[in-house]
Design an enzyme around this catalytic site. Structure first.
Site, PDB file in Angstrom:
ATOM      1  N   GLU A  86       0.894  -1.254   0.047  1.00  0.00           N
ATOM      2  CA  GLU A  86       0.061   0.285   0.002  1.00  0.00           C
ATOM      3  C   GLU A  86       1.061   1.452   0.263  1.00  0.00           C
ATOM      4  O   GLU A  86       1.631   1.202   0.740  1.00  0.00           O
ATOM      5  CB  GLU A  86      -0.918  -0.098   1.357  1.00  0.00           C
ATOM      6  CG  GLU A  86      -2.231   0.613   1.151  1.00  0.00           C
ATOM      7  CD  GLU A  86      -3.136  -0.627   0.046  1.00  0.00           C
ATOM      8  OE1 GLU A  86      -3.095  -0.179  -1.057  1.00  0.00           O
ATOM      9  OE2 GLU A  86      -3.315  -1.573   0.481  1.00  0.00           O
ATOM     10  N   ASP A  98       2.905   2.364  -5.038  1.00  0.00           N
ATOM     11  CA  ASP A  98       2.852   2.391  -6.402  1.00  0.00           C
ATOM     12  C   ASP A  98       3.545   3.906  -6.950  1.00  0.00           C
ATOM     13  O   ASP A  98       4.265   3.872  -7.882  1.00  0.00           O
ATOM     14  CB  ASP A  98       1.460   2.011  -7.218  1.00  0.00           C
ATOM     15  CG  ASP A  98       0.261   2.991  -6.802  1.00  0.00           C
ATOM     16  OD1 ASP A  98       0.533   3.846  -5.516  1.00  0.00           O
ATOM     17  OD2 ASP A  98      -0.670   3.073  -7.201  1.00  0.00           O
ATOM     18  N   GLY A 111     -13.065   2.416  -2.742  1.00  0.00           N
ATOM     19  CA  GLY A 111     -11.809   1.982  -2.753  1.00  0.00           C
ATOM     20  C   GLY A 111     -11.707   0.570  -3.227  1.00  0.00           C
ATOM     21  O   GLY A 111     -10.696   0.229  -3.326  1.00  0.00           O
ATOM     22  N   LEU A 112     -12.651   0.225  -3.937  1.00  0.00           N
ATOM     23  CA  LEU A 112     -12.483  -0.862  -4.845  1.00  0.00           C
ATOM     24  C   LEU A 112     -12.279  -0.764  -6.481  1.00  0.00           C
ATOM     25  O   LEU A 112     -12.352  -1.453  -7.179  1.00  0.00           O
ATOM     26  CB  LEU A 112     -13.919  -2.037  -4.737  1.00  0.00           C
ATOM     27  CG  LEU A 112     -13.958  -2.303  -3.167  1.00  0.00           C
ATOM     28  CD1 LEU A 112     -15.468  -3.234  -3.204  1.00  0.00           C
ATOM     29  CD2 LEU A 112     -12.999  -3.139  -2.661  1.00  0.00           C
ATOM     30  N   SER A 113     -12.061   0.923  -6.503  1.00  0.00           N
ATOM     31  CA  SER A 113     -11.699   1.208  -7.685  1.00  0.00           C
ATOM     32  C   SER A 113     -12.741   1.125  -9.048  1.00  0.00           C
ATOM     33  O   SER A 113     -12.442   0.763 -10.022  1.00  0.00           O
ATOM     34  CB  SER A 113     -10.276   0.596  -8.094  1.00  0.00           C
ATOM     35  OG  SER A 113      -9.674   1.054  -9.163  1.00  0.00           O
ATOM     36  N   SER A 114     -13.812   1.903  -8.431  1.00  0.00           N
ATOM     37  CA  SER A 114     -14.860   1.781  -9.485  1.00  0.00           C
ATOM     38  C   SER A 114     -14.392   2.589 -10.962  1.00  0.00           C
ATOM     39  O   SER A 114     -14.803   2.592 -12.043  1.00  0.00           O
ATOM     40  CB  SER A 114     -16.239   2.125  -9.206  1.00  0.00           C
ATOM     41  OG  SER A 114     -16.136   3.715  -8.507  1.00  0.00           O
ATOM     42  N   SER A 115     -13.564   3.712 -10.520  1.00  0.00           N
ATOM     43  CA  SER A 115     -12.996   4.588 -11.329  1.00  0.00           C
ATOM     44  C   SER A 115     -12.144   4.020 -12.520  1.00  0.00           C
ATOM     45  O   SER A 115     -12.602   4.207 -13.639  1.00  0.00           O
ATOM     46  CB  SER A 115     -12.490   5.628 -11.091  1.00  0.00           C
ATOM     47  OG  SER A 115     -11.354   5.388 -10.110  1.00  0.00           O
ATOM     48  N   GLU A 123      -6.864   9.520 -15.908  1.00  0.00           N
ATOM     49  CA  GLU A 123      -7.408   9.910 -14.419  1.00  0.00           C
ATOM     50  C   GLU A 123      -6.672  10.816 -13.818  1.00  0.00           C
ATOM     51  O   GLU A 123      -6.833  12.071 -13.275  1.00  0.00           O
ATOM     52  CB  GLU A 123      -7.393   8.809 -13.726  1.00  0.00           C
ATOM     53  CG  GLU A 123      -7.965   9.013 -12.266  1.00  0.00           C
ATOM     54  CD  GLU A 123      -8.636   7.816 -11.507  1.00  0.00           C
ATOM     55  OE1 GLU A 123      -8.929   6.931 -12.207  1.00  0.00           O
ATOM     56  OE2 GLU A 123      -8.811   8.065 -10.306  1.00  0.00           O
ATOM     57  N   ASP A 158      -4.659   0.510  -9.828  1.00  0.00           N
ATOM     58  CA  ASP A 158      -6.154   0.259 -10.194  1.00  0.00           C
ATOM     59  C   ASP A 158      -6.338  -0.101 -11.493  1.00  0.00           C
ATOM     60  O   ASP A 158      -7.004  -0.922 -11.793  1.00  0.00           O
ATOM     61  CB  ASP A 158      -7.000   1.612  -9.930  1.00  0.00           C
ATOM     62  CG  ASP A 158      -6.923   2.059  -8.336  1.00  0.00           C
ATOM     63  OD1 ASP A 158      -6.027   0.980  -7.646  1.00  0.00           O
ATOM     64  OD2 ASP A 158      -7.278   2.915  -7.934  1.00  0.00           O
TER      65      ASP A 158
HETATM   66  P1  ADP Z   1     -13.368   4.326  -6.360  1.00  0.00           P
HETATM   67  O1  ADP Z   1     -12.208   4.404  -7.742  1.00  0.00           O
HETATM   68  O2  ADP Z   1     -12.419   3.796  -5.140  1.00  0.00           O
HETATM   69  O3  ADP Z   1     -14.484   3.704  -6.472  1.00  0.00           O
HETATM   70  P2  ADP Z   1     -13.150   7.287  -7.245  1.00  0.00           P
HETATM   71  O4  ADP Z   1     -13.536   8.441  -6.321  1.00  0.00           O
HETATM   72  O5  ADP Z   1     -11.824   6.994  -7.600  1.00  0.00           O
HETATM   73  O6  ADP Z   1     -13.611   5.852  -5.934  1.00  0.00           O
HETATM   74  O7  ADP Z   1     -14.298   6.867  -8.194  1.00  0.00           O
HETATM   75  C1  ADP Z   1     -15.706   6.857  -8.188  1.00  0.00           C
HETATM   76  C2  ADP Z   1     -16.206   7.929  -9.289  1.00  0.00           C
HETATM   77  O8  ADP Z   1     -16.046   7.191 -10.535  1.00  0.00           O
HETATM   78  C3  ADP Z   1     -17.565   7.909  -9.055  1.00  0.00           C
HETATM   79  O9  ADP Z   1     -18.072   9.280  -8.344  1.00  0.00           O
HETATM   80  C4  ADP Z   1     -18.235   8.435 -10.573  1.00  0.00           C
HETATM   81  O10 ADP Z   1     -18.001   9.604 -10.862  1.00  0.00           O
HETATM   82  C5  ADP Z   1     -17.171   7.526 -11.152  1.00  0.00           C
HETATM   83  N1  ADP Z   1     -17.770   6.031 -11.599  1.00  0.00           N
HETATM   84  C6  ADP Z   1     -17.376   4.846 -11.296  1.00  0.00           C
HETATM   85  N2  ADP Z   1     -18.077   3.696 -11.681  1.00  0.00           N
HETATM   86  C7  ADP Z   1     -19.228   4.625 -12.511  1.00  0.00           C
HETATM   87  C8  ADP Z   1     -20.300   4.064 -13.045  1.00  0.00           C
HETATM   88  N3  ADP Z   1     -20.539   2.637 -13.100  1.00  0.00           N
HETATM   89  N4  ADP Z   1     -20.952   5.055 -13.722  1.00  0.00           N
HETATM   90  C9  ADP Z   1     -20.867   6.237 -13.574  1.00  0.00           C
HETATM   91  N5  ADP Z   1     -20.039   6.737 -12.810  1.00  0.00           N
HETATM   92  C10 ADP Z   1     -18.748   5.803 -12.311  1.00  0.00           C
HETATM   93 MG    MG Z   2     -10.761   5.375  -8.258  1.00  0.00          MG
END
Ligand code: ADP
Ligand code: MG
Length: 378
Positions: free
Chosen positions: A33, A36, A122-126, A158, A170
């Site tokens: 952690e 990177d 924090g599971l990296s949706s972005s 990003e 990520d």
């Molecule tokens: P994490 O990556 O840990 O989930 P981040 O703050 O880096 O948190 O990213 C979250 C942001 O990514 C959300 O606020 C949104 O803007 C965007 N995001 C992620 N997944 C989606 C999705 N499926 N649809 C729309 N926006 C998304």
């Molecule tokens: Mg993220």
């Protein structure tokens, strides 16, 4: 399920069927952690929480029409005038910006997104969003897709477009994941090596808003840069903080805070290598290294929270649990617990109510294992 969902959203938004559906994964980092961005190494897995993208070419203007989650309408990104809007479309817009900057003539697109990666936990949706979108465009256009290169392009999206100074972990996880394997990553230059990891892990989202995170993260990046500069006064040729040794750190002059940050980074990299070697031998995850990592993050890096510490202590009292640590940047967010699957499932049952009683909020939990990264779904 998100594959069916994304097809439905696509039909509702644009009519008819997409040409292609792809997905990319969320991730959890097993160990390594805050290394990177210091040129170090990490050991994440891609998980069965995924973001799916359905895509089709459209005639006419070079714009991307995009919807996420089936609600919020269809938004338009004009390829000729992409600009940050401080909304979710910045992630795909950033990827388009990178592709166009690399000389790709991206045609007009219709895109639907569906995801079961929790956002902002924090599971990296972005990264799952960036990589699934980038992989969809690449695959639709028949471009040669090197997944490491695609991940790095998404990282730059990003960093440069969204404005988050993130490392590459990520995006590399979202893209390069392999079912049944953890990903031993080095970042300078980026390489990914899969090592066997067939265990389940329990992820606990402490559901604490990470308001502190942005500023504290940037502060740590600066402190690490300062520590490296101090080491280089004595040892000029050290390529990165992660490559420094404890004895080089010991002979450098710096404030105590910087020394502790550097000590975490150097020791954490040693733990990542030791863990990778253990897994490569086919052995189970070494729980004691997870505990050592957590203690280092709590004491030296100061990025834990009362809730994360509570989860680690609680988990370690349960029979069959081998180790636990905060995962992701910290200051809230998630912890990961290692051990027998039956023990993890039992903990998933018992922990939430005790957590709620002790800390006044409900955590979210998932038992997951290593999944694929970017893949075509049909
Ligand atoms: P994490 O990556 O840990 O989930 P981040 O703050 O880096 O948190 O990213 C979250 C942001 O990514 C959300 O606020 C949104 O803007 C965007 N995001 C992620 N997944 C989606 C999705 N499926 N649809 C729309 N926006 C998304
Ligand atoms: Mg993220």
């Amino acid at each position: 399920m998100i594959i069916d969902e994304v097809r439905q959203h696509f039909g509702k938004s644009f009519g008819g069927e997409p040409t292609l559906v792809v997905s990319a994964a969320g991730r959890v980092n097993l160990i390594g952690e805050h290394v990177d961005y210091n040129g170090g190494e990490a050991l994440p897995i891609a998980i069965q929480r995924r973001t799916a993208v359905a895509i089709r070419l459209r005639d006419g203007a070079k714009t991307t029409r995009i919807n996420s989650g089936g609600t919020g309408g269809v938004l338009t990104l004009d390829h000729a005038s992409l600009a940050r809007k401080r909304q979710w479309t910045d992630y795909p817009a950033g990827v388009l910006d990178q592709l166009i900057g690399a000389g790709v003539d991206v045609p007009g697109l219709e895109v639907a997104v569906a995801s079961d990666v929790p956002s902002g936990s924090g599971l990296s949706s972005s990264a799952a969003l960036e990589v699934s979108f980038g992989f969809a465009v690449h695959t639709l256009m028949g471009l040669d897709t090197d997944l490491v290169a695609l991940a790095l392009l998404c990282q730059q999206a990003e960093r440069q477009f969204v404005g988050v100074p993130c490392g590459a972990m990520d995006q590399l996880s979202a893209a390069c994941g392999q079912r049944g394997h953890a990903l031993y990553m080095q970042f300078n230059p980026a390489t990914v090596r899969a090592v066997p990891f067939t265990e389940s892990v329990l992820i606990v989202d402490t559901a604490v808003p990470r308001s502190l995170r942005g500023s504290a993260y940037a502060e740590r990046v600066d402190e690490c840069a300062a520590a490296l500069a101090a080491i280089r006064v004595v040892t000029p040729d050290v390529p990165s903080l992660a490559a420094a040794t404890m004895s080089q750190l010991g002979s450098a002059e710096m404030p105590d805070v910087q020394r502790r940050r550097a000590r975490h980074v150097i020791a954490e990299c040693e733990r990542v290598r030791a863990t990778m070697q253990t897994l490569a031998r086919g052995e189970r995850f070494p729980g004691r290294l997870a505990i050592a990592s957590h203690e280092s993050l709590r004491n030296d890096y100061e990025c834990s929270s009362a809730e994360l510490d509570w989860v680690v202590e609680y988990a370690m009292r349960a029979p069959g649990v081998a180790g636990a640590r905060l995962t992701g940047a910290g200051w809230g967010g998630c912890a990961v617990v290692f051990g027998e699957t039956s023990a993890l499932l039992a903990l998933q049952e018992s922990m939430p109510s005790d957590f709620a009683q002790a800390l006044g909020r409900k955590p979210r939990t998932w038992v997951v294992s290593a999944d694929d990264g970017a893949r075509v779904e049909g």
